[in-house]
Design an enzyme around this catalytic site. Sequence first.
Site, PDB file in Angstrom:
ATOM      1  CB  SER A  89      -6.216  14.731   2.069  1.00 35.82           C
ATOM      2  OG  SER A  89      -4.953  15.779   1.836  1.00 35.82           O
ATOM      3  CG  HIS A 123      -7.236  16.580   6.018  1.00 34.79           C
ATOM      4  ND1 HIS A 123      -6.980  16.427   7.381  1.00 34.79           N
ATOM      5  CD2 HIS A 123      -5.681  16.534   5.454  1.00 34.79           C
ATOM      6  CE1 HIS A 123      -5.958  16.242   7.797  1.00 34.79           C
ATOM      7  NE2 HIS A 123      -4.964  16.467   6.744  1.00 34.79           N
ATOM      8  CG  ASP A 180      -2.786  18.016   4.476  1.00 34.49           C
ATOM      9  OD1 ASP A 180      -2.703  17.770   5.743  1.00 34.49           O
ATOM     10  OD2 ASP A 180      -3.391  17.468   3.712  1.00 34.49           O
ATOM     11  CG  MET A 205       2.267  21.344   4.193  1.00 31.55           C
ATOM     12  SD  MET A 205       2.814  19.925   3.329  1.00 31.55           S
ATOM     13  CE  MET A 205       1.534  18.583   3.416  1.00 31.55           C
ATOM     14  CG  HIS A 253      -2.760  18.364   9.183  1.00 37.05           C
ATOM     15  ND1 HIS A 253      -2.079  17.246   8.593  1.00 37.05           N
ATOM     16  CD2 HIS A 253      -1.842  18.511  10.341  1.00 37.05           C
ATOM     17  CE1 HIS A 253      -1.077  16.795   9.095  1.00 37.05           C
ATOM     18  NE2 HIS A 253      -0.902  17.372  10.082  1.00 37.05           N
ATOM     19  CG  MET A 270       1.695  19.365   8.715  1.00 32.24           C
ATOM     20  SD  MET A 270       1.446  18.289   7.119  1.00 32.24           S
ATOM     21  CE  MET A 270      -0.089  18.944   6.568  1.00 32.24           C
ATOM     22  CG  MET A 274       1.409  13.195  11.210  1.00 34.48           C
ATOM     23  SD  MET A 274       0.196  13.803  10.058  1.00 34.48           S
ATOM     24  CE  MET A 274       0.947  13.038   8.510  1.00 34.48           C
ATOM     25  CG  PHE A 315       6.281  15.442   0.517  1.00 32.81           C
ATOM     26  CD1 PHE A 315       6.206  16.303  -0.526  1.00 32.81           C
ATOM     27  CD2 PHE A 315       7.163  15.626   1.634  1.00 32.81           C
ATOM     28  CE1 PHE A 315       7.338  17.506  -0.585  1.00 32.81           C
ATOM     29  CE2 PHE A 315       8.254  16.813   1.514  1.00 32.81           C
ATOM     30  CZ  PHE A 315       8.400  17.487   0.168  1.00 32.81           C
ATOM     31  N   GLY A 321       1.212  10.536  -1.021  1.00 30.63           N
ATOM     32  CA  GLY A 321       1.613   9.132  -1.617  1.00 30.63           C
ATOM     33  C   GLY A 321       2.510   8.556  -0.909  1.00 30.63           C
ATOM     34  CG  ASP A 380      -2.979  12.837   7.393  1.00 31.02           C
ATOM     35  OD1 ASP A 380      -2.951  12.557   6.237  1.00 31.02           O
ATOM     36  OD2 ASP A 380      -2.685  14.276   7.655  1.00 31.02           O
ATOM     37  N   GLY A 403      -5.682  10.972   0.963  1.00 28.84           N
ATOM     38  CA  GLY A 403      -5.622  11.946  -0.263  1.00 28.84           C
ATOM     39  C   GLY A 403      -5.587  11.198  -1.560  1.00 28.84           C
TER      40      GLY A 403
HETATM   41  C1  DX5 Z   1       0.731  14.855   4.577  1.00 24.10           C
HETATM   42  C2  DX5 Z   1      -0.585  15.151   4.748  1.00 24.10           C
HETATM   43  C3  DX5 Z   1      -1.576  14.343   4.426  1.00 24.10           C
HETATM   44  C4  DX5 Z   1      -1.735  13.938   2.937  1.00 24.10           C
HETATM   45  C5  DX5 Z   1      -2.071  12.230   2.982  1.00 24.10           C
HETATM   46  O1  DX5 Z   1       1.597  15.370   5.302  1.00 24.10           O
HETATM   47  O2  DX5 Z   1      -0.840  15.346   6.100  1.00 24.10           O
HETATM   48  O3  DX5 Z   1      -2.836  14.752   4.590  1.00 24.10           O
HETATM   49  O4  DX5 Z   1      -2.598  14.407   2.090  1.00 24.10           O
HETATM   50  O5  DX5 Z   1      -1.876  11.981   1.592  1.00 24.10           O
HETATM   51  P1  DX5 Z   1      -2.061  10.412   1.114  1.00 24.10           P
HETATM   52  O6  DX5 Z   1      -3.306  10.055   1.723  1.00 24.10           O
HETATM   53  O7  DX5 Z   1      -1.747  10.240  -0.162  1.00 24.10           O
HETATM   54  O8  DX5 Z   1      -1.149   9.458   1.913  1.00 24.10           O
HETATM   55 ZN    ZN Z   2      -2.841  16.039   6.517  1.00 22.35          ZN
END
Ligand code: DX5
Ligand code: ZN
Length: 229
Positions: free
Chosen positions: A11, A35, A37, A39, A68, A70, A139, A145, A147, A177, A199
């Site tokens: 990601s 991937h 994201d 948002m 993805h 959001m 999810m 976010f 991390g 994810d 990510g």
């Molecule tokens: C968050 C994103 C993820 C994010 C995951 O809403 O959809 O794709 O990058 O990050 P990690 O792998 O750090 O949890």
């Molecule tokens: Zn994502």
Amino acid sequence: MTGSSLVVAPSLLAADFSRLGEQARAVESDADWLHVDVMDNHFVPNLTIGLPVVESLRKATALPLDVHLMIEAPQRWAPGYAEAGAYNVTFHVEAADDPVALARTLRAAGAKAGLAVDRDTPVEPYLELLPEFDTLLVMTIKAGFGGQAFLPEMLAKVRTARRHAAAGHLELRIEVDGGVAADTIEQAAAAGADAFVAGTAVYGAADPAAAVRALRRAAGAAVGRGAAG
Ligand code: DX5
Ligand code: ZN
């Protein structure tokens, strides 16, 4: 992509946004999808990137783009990502007024169609829609976010969806994810996921390509597929 391979999708959310092309190419030889994201600061509080960046990424890497969304009103924006050449376009069921119609539009535009369920959304009400989709994104955090810590209780949704897909002979990618790392990917693979977004575990590592290989090995070991895929 066949239903039997395992997909690792780094990601870009955890990458350096000033060098996205470079960061994509850093994983190009080891990752399956990239991937992305998107948002909108409405569906989720965070704000990231949109269509112009995806259009540029399409030219900067050979990796299939796994977008993805959001965002609110995905029916308004999602087709543009398919037309821009995204391989898979996933939108959230919580934001969609007519998920089946949008899936059909995405497929007609040449993309795979993905349905995402956020942390607090059960999967059961949507099982009957899955024949219209190529990908189900579960999810394993609350969307918004990177991390965050992996939520193992989300895997019940993966198991339910995998059972449903197997019983109906559906070709369905089940993607997880959020919080996916070397120690959590095995549980996700064992539950029936076959696509893994990561990510922090990839771009937070000193060697992102090596991190992708390590994730693939761990997922493969959990389902007895070795390092193939
Ligand atoms: C968050 C994103 C993820 C994010 C995951 O809403 O959809 O794709 O990058 O990050 P990690 O792998 O750090 O949890
Ligand atoms: Zn994502």
